[in-house]
Design a protein around this motif. Structure first.
Motif, mmCIF file in Angstrom:
data_model
loop_
_atom_site.group_PDB
_atom_site.id
_atom_site.type_symbol
_atom_site.label_atom_id
_atom_site.label_comp_id
_atom_site.label_asym_id
_atom_site.label_seq_id
_atom_site.Cartn_x
_atom_site.Cartn_y
_atom_site.Cartn_z
ATOM 1 N N THR A 279 35.333 47.269 36.014
ATOM 2 C CA THR A 279 35.943 48.101 37.051
ATOM 3 C C THR A 279 36.363 47.215 38.219
ATOM 4 O OG1 THR A 279 33.845 48.475 38.178
ATOM 5 C CG2 THR A 279 34.424 50.005 36.385
ATOM 6 N N PRO A 280 37.186 47.739 39.141
ATOM 7 C CA PRO A 280 37.540 46.944 40.329
ATOM 8 C C PRO A 280 36.321 46.476 41.117
ATOM 9 C CG PRO A 280 39.046 48.789 40.091
ATOM 10 C CD PRO A 280 37.982 48.986 39.051
ATOM 11 N N ARG A 289 39.987 37.805 39.932
ATOM 12 C CA ARG A 289 41.250 38.159 40.588
ATOM 13 C C ARG A 289 41.721 39.540 40.182
ATOM 14 N NH1 ARG A 289 45.218 33.278 39.364
ATOM 15 N NH2 ARG A 289 46.620 34.675 40.503
ATOM 16 N N SER A 290 41.378 39.973 38.966
ATOM 17 C CA SER A 290 41.799 41.299 38.494
ATOM 18 C C SER A 290 40.721 41.858 37.573
ATOM 19 C CB SER A 290 43.134 41.210 37.739
ATOM 20 O OG SER A 290 42.999 40.377 36.597
ATOM 21 N N VAL A 317 36.889 37.250 27.616
ATOM 22 C CA VAL A 317 38.276 37.327 28.085
ATOM 23 C C VAL A 317 39.295 37.157 26.960
ATOM 24 C CG1 VAL A 317 37.701 36.578 30.416
ATOM 25 C CG2 VAL A 317 38.265 34.861 28.684
ATOM 26 N N ALA A 318 38.848 36.675 25.776
ATOM 27 C CA ALA A 318 39.774 36.521 24.656
ATOM 28 C C ALA A 318 39.001 36.410 23.355
ATOM 29 C CB ALA A 318 40.658 35.281 24.842
ATOM 30 N N ILE A 319 39.643 36.806 22.270
ATOM 31 C CA ILE A 319 39.085 36.637 20.933
ATOM 32 C C ILE A 319 40.165 36.021 20.060
ATOM 33 C CG2 ILE A 319 39.591 39.067 20.400
ATOM 34 C CD1 ILE A 319 37.295 38.994 18.378
ATOM 35 N N ILE A 324 41.861 39.748 26.214
ATOM 36 C CA ILE A 324 41.153 41.031 26.204
ATOM 37 C C ILE A 324 41.278 41.675 27.581
ATOM 38 C CG2 ILE A 324 38.918 42.157 25.948
ATOM 39 C CD1 ILE A 324 40.119 41.099 23.331
ATOM 40 N N ASP A 325 41.949 42.808 27.635
ATOM 41 C CA ASP A 325 42.108 43.512 28.908
ATOM 42 C C ASP A 325 40.892 44.373 29.245
ATOM 43 O OD1 ASP A 325 44.464 42.462 29.660
ATOM 44 O OD2 ASP A 325 45.688 44.249 29.277
ATOM 45 N N ASP A 326 40.321 45.012 28.216
ATOM 46 C CA ASP A 326 39.205 45.920 28.475
ATOM 47 C C ASP A 326 38.379 46.083 27.212
ATOM 48 O OD1 ASP A 326 40.717 47.604 26.846
ATOM 49 O OD2 ASP A 326 41.487 48.793 28.507
ATOM 50 N N LEU A 327 37.355 46.941 27.301
ATOM 51 C CA LEU A 327 36.454 47.183 26.184
ATOM 52 C C LEU A 327 37.195 47.685 24.948
ATOM 53 C CD1 LEU A 327 33.711 47.771 24.800
ATOM 54 C CD2 LEU A 327 33.612 49.895 26.111
#
Length: 468
Positions: A279-280, A289-290, A317-319, A324-327
């Motif tokens: 979440t923010p 940053r985001s 953050v990546a696979i 990866i943006d989110d769950l």
């Protein structure tokens, strides 16, 4: 079937997509450069793919229930027979032939509960079909045409990870039962995750007109390959409003491969960790940053994540190099990886990058012991399961969650009538702790004037009391 679903309204930023794409790939796309090119036609693509898109008709027998007829005294007094009249309920949708032997992929909601399924080809021939596989987590089902030895036209899968926002696509199906129909549009968004339709929230969004009856139909690219299976629309009126959703072909491929191999259930890799979306507020606390990535909330001892060295508070953050943006994005990416191999995770740990290798294996599922409660009780008609690691993974629960979970509830059952829902976790009944399915089966078999039940729904503990 009216479940070309009215999906929940999502944020107005319509053109987000996952990760960055190779600029060299973008160079293959171009806008028309002359008036002559504007006269070009999609007809060659349609003629090639249309024979592989079919109409799916499902029928089931239902009883016209009159509540008064449930009362034996009423039936006896008025001389009404106990057997209630039956009615045939029909639904329609679309499907795609994906194997020359006659394998057809469609949506589960098109054929759910059907006693009979028929498939109509583009040349008007009809075949009976059997249901080989239903995967409710993706809303995908695979059928096989019966009593035929011929080879059928098929659609090949494209790599849905190579699609780009703005690509032209065609949607082919049977909207409103009017017959096979082709519409065209563009890909409006990729990796759409806040739709609320299936367990795997990762959809292709398109403005190609999709309407009720298009469910299970094909979304094809300009190479005539299957980009996705049309599944849902966002609509206030029930008709197309330019926001349609399709299951990406890479997920469809996994389900079809399981059916081809004779599997009755799709097996997917298990991480062995519970993740949460950033979440923010969490992003701010982590100094990000985001708000992106999937945050590790807990790790199952001796699971693949633990063996790989993943820890609580790690940020994935990546696979395999895919951001990866989110769950939901992580769930989709992991679910489309082949079992037996490995995946590379890019992780941020205390602000520093870490690379981990995780084994792709299934979750332990011994001891599930699924049963249907048949005893006269508030639980009558509910299918329940002990919470194994596999069940916890499916329901996004902690691996040490106690109780038993309701996995299915039959229509017109006592359990449905009193308000139980799929996913409810039963902790205790009449002050008796429920740890496995046998415990609830035993308690449900005893007579009681009052039923005091403690359950968990949506993370909230609820205490209810029901009359016997």
């Amino acid at each position: 079937m009216f479940r070309l679903i009215r999906a929940t309204l999502i944020a107005a930023s319509c053109v987000t997509f996952l990760g960055s794409l190779d600029p060299a790939v973008a160079q293959d796309r171009r806008v028309p450069s002359s008036p002559a090119e504007l006269k070009l036609s999609y007809a060659p693509i349609v003629q090639r793919v249309q024979p592989a898109v079919v109409n799916v008709y499902a029928a089931k027998v239902v009883q016209n229930r009159n509540p008064l007829l449930d009362d034996p005294i009423f039936r006896r007094f008025f001389g009404v027979p106990g057997q209630q009249p039956e009615q045939m309920q029909r639904s329609l949708g679309s499907g795609v032939i994906v194997d020359p032997s006659g394998l057809v992929v469609t949506n589960v909601h098109v054929i759910e509960g059907a006693d009979q399924v028929k498939v109509s080809l583009s040349d008007k021939r009809e075949f009976e079909a059997e249901i080989l596989l239903k995967d409710s987590r993706t809303d995908l089902a695979v059928l096989r045409l019966k009593d035929t030895k011929e080879k059928f036209p098929t659609l090949d899968f494209t790599n849905s990870d190579e699609l780009m926002v703005g690509d032209v696509v065609l949607a082919i199906g049977n909207p409103f039962g009017v017959g096979q129909t082709v519409t065209h549009g563009i890909i409006s968004a990729l990796a759409r995750t806040q739709v609320g339709i299936t367990d795997y929230q990762f959809f292709i969004q398109t403005d190609a007109a999709i309407n009720p009856g298009n469910s299970g139909g094909a979304l094809v690219d300009m190479n005539g390959k299957l980009a996705g299976i049309n599944t849902a629309i966002y609509s206030r009126s029930g008709g197309s409003q330019g926001i349609g959703f399709a299951i990406p072909s890479n997920m469809v491929r996994v389900v079809v491969a399981t059916a081809k191999s004779g599997g009755k259930a799709v097996k997917r890799p298990w991480l062995g960790a519970r993740l949460q979306t950033v979440t923010p507020d969490i992003a701010e606390s982590l100094g990000l940053r985001s708000p992106s990535g999937a945050l590790v909330a807990s790790v199952v001892p001796n699971g693949p994540a633990a063996k790989a060295g993943l820890k609580s508070s790690d940020l994935i953050v990546a696979i395999d190099g895919q951001a990866i943006d989110d769950l939901n994005a992580f769930d989709y990416r992991l679910a489309t990886r082949p079992l037996g191999g490995t995946a590379q995770l890019d992780v941020q740990r205390a602000g520093k990058p870490v690379k981990l290798t995780v084994q792709l294996e299934t979750a332990p599922d011994t001891g599930r012991n699924e049963i249907v409660i048949t005893a006269r009780s508030p639980f009558q008609g509910a299918k329940i399961s002990t919470i194994t690691p596999a069940v916890a993974d499916e329901l996004h629960l902690d691996a040490d969650t106690e109780g038993v979970v309701i996995t299915e509830i039959g229509d017109d059952t006592t359990a449905a009538g009193v308000g139980f829902q799929k996913g409810d976790i039963v902790l205790s009944v009449n002050n008796q702790k429920i740890g496995k399915t046998a415990d609830l089966e035993k308690v449900a078999g005893t007579s009681s004037r009052l039923w005091r039940i403690t359950l968990v729904r949506g993370g909230q503990q609820i205490n209810v009391t029901l009359g016997g």
